[in-house]
Motif scaffolding. Structure first.
Motif, PDB file in Angstrom:
ATOM      1  N   ARG A  21      -7.991 -39.742  29.909  1.00 56.13           N
ATOM      2  CA  ARG A  21      -7.670 -40.853  31.091  1.00 56.13           C
ATOM      3  C   ARG A  21      -6.301 -41.454  30.472  1.00 56.13           C
ATOM      4  O   ARG A  21      -6.144 -42.464  31.399  1.00 56.13           O
ATOM      5  N   GLY A  22      -5.614 -40.646  29.921  1.00 56.00           N
ATOM      6  CA  GLY A  22      -4.090 -41.276  29.793  1.00 56.00           C
ATOM      7  C   GLY A  22      -4.208 -42.210  28.417  1.00 56.00           C
ATOM      8  O   GLY A  22      -2.908 -42.832  28.385  1.00 56.00           O
ATOM      9  N   GLY A  23      -5.025 -42.428  27.770  1.00 60.61           N
ATOM     10  CA  GLY A  23      -4.835 -43.283  26.601  1.00 60.61           C
ATOM     11  C   GLY A  23      -4.524 -42.545  25.369  1.00 60.61           C
ATOM     12  O   GLY A  23      -4.268 -41.025  25.284  1.00 60.61           O
ATOM     13  N   TYR A  24      -4.484 -43.110  23.956  1.00 62.44           N
ATOM     14  CA  TYR A  24      -4.337 -42.381  22.746  1.00 62.44           C
ATOM     15  C   TYR A  24      -5.446 -42.803  21.867  1.00 62.44           C
ATOM     16  O   TYR A  24      -5.929 -44.017  21.948  1.00 62.44           O
ATOM     17  N   PRO A  33     -15.231 -47.882   7.127  1.00 61.41           N
ATOM     18  CA  PRO A  33     -16.266 -48.551   7.356  1.00 61.41           C
ATOM     19  C   PRO A  33     -16.209 -49.366   8.773  1.00 61.41           C
ATOM     20  O   PRO A  33     -15.004 -50.172   9.003  1.00 61.41           O
ATOM     21  N   GLY A  34     -17.177 -49.294   9.578  1.00 60.60           N
ATOM     22  CA  GLY A  34     -17.221 -49.866  10.784  1.00 60.60           C
ATOM     23  C   GLY A  34     -16.153 -49.335  11.930  1.00 60.60           C
ATOM     24  O   GLY A  34     -16.052 -50.023  13.177  1.00 60.60           O
ATOM     25  N   THR A  35     -15.209 -48.270  11.740  1.00 60.96           N
ATOM     26  CA  THR A  35     -14.317 -47.822  12.576  1.00 60.96           C
ATOM     27  C   THR A  35     -14.236 -46.370  12.241  1.00 60.96           C
ATOM     28  O   THR A  35     -13.944 -45.637  11.595  1.00 60.96           O
ATOM     29  N   ASP A  36     -14.546 -45.743  13.685  1.00 61.51           N
ATOM     30  CA  ASP A  36     -14.205 -44.193  13.661  1.00 61.51           C
ATOM     31  C   ASP A  36     -12.975 -43.924  14.433  1.00 61.51           C
ATOM     32  O   ASP A  36     -12.432 -42.692  14.127  1.00 61.51           O
ATOM     33  N   MET A  37     -12.311 -44.756  15.164  1.00 60.72           N
ATOM     34  CA  MET A  37     -11.299 -44.309  15.824  1.00 60.72           C
ATOM     35  C   MET A  37     -10.584 -45.750  16.341  1.00 60.72           C
ATOM     36  O   MET A  37     -11.019 -46.739  16.410  1.00 60.72           O
ATOM     37  N   LEU A  38      -9.058 -45.499  16.323  1.00 63.42           N
ATOM     38  CA  LEU A  38      -8.327 -46.674  16.923  1.00 63.42           C
ATOM     39  C   LEU A  38      -7.732 -46.023  18.043  1.00 63.42           C
ATOM     40  O   LEU A  38      -6.587 -45.419  18.303  1.00 63.42           O
ATOM     41  N   LYS A  44       0.801 -49.192  25.061  1.00 65.95           N
ATOM     42  CA  LYS A  44       0.516 -49.240  23.675  1.00 65.95           C
ATOM     43  C   LYS A  44       0.371 -51.081  23.197  1.00 65.95           C
ATOM     44  O   LYS A  44       0.533 -51.262  22.159  1.00 65.95           O
ATOM     45  N   ARG A  45       0.042 -51.785  24.377  1.00 68.68           N
ATOM     46  CA  ARG A  45      -0.135 -53.136  23.824  1.00 68.68           C
ATOM     47  C   ARG A  45      -1.356 -53.685  23.589  1.00 68.68           C
ATOM     48  O   ARG A  45      -1.555 -54.739  22.973  1.00 68.68           O
TER      49      ARG A  45
END
Length: 100
Positions: A21-24, A33-38, A44-45
């Protein structure tokens, strides 16, 4: 597949959908912990954190900390869970705002 492989497959599926969808999206190989991806948008804002919960059978297993100091009356909408269902012929996913 073992549970770790199922989880990783779900994370990579979500990352692929974001890229499509055009993101990264950056996934973590280890335990964050608590995060699988950013992921972030193309400008990039805006960055968010995503916790992915994946299943092939049965139900999803997720826990949300009940620490009131971490909850806010006005969620910033920057933390999401995405539930991925690999039990179907074609994977499906369901996003949810953390704290909603």
């Amino acid at each position: 597949m073992n549970p770790r492989q199922v989880g990783r497959a779900g994370e990579l599926y979500v990352a692929a959908q974001i890229h499509r969808r055009g993101g990264y999206a950056v996934t973590f190989a280890g335990n964050m912990p608590g995060t699988d991806m950013l992921p972030c948008e193309v400008t990039k804002r805006r960055r968010i954190s995503i916790q992915v919960k994946t299943r092939r059978t049965g139900t999803w297993h997720a826990r949300h900390p009940r620490d009131a100091s971490r909850c806010s009356e006005d969620p910033s909408e920057d933390a999401f869970w995405i539930f991925v269902d690999l039990a179907l012929e074609h994977p499906d996913y369901f996003p949810a705002l953390v704290g909603a």
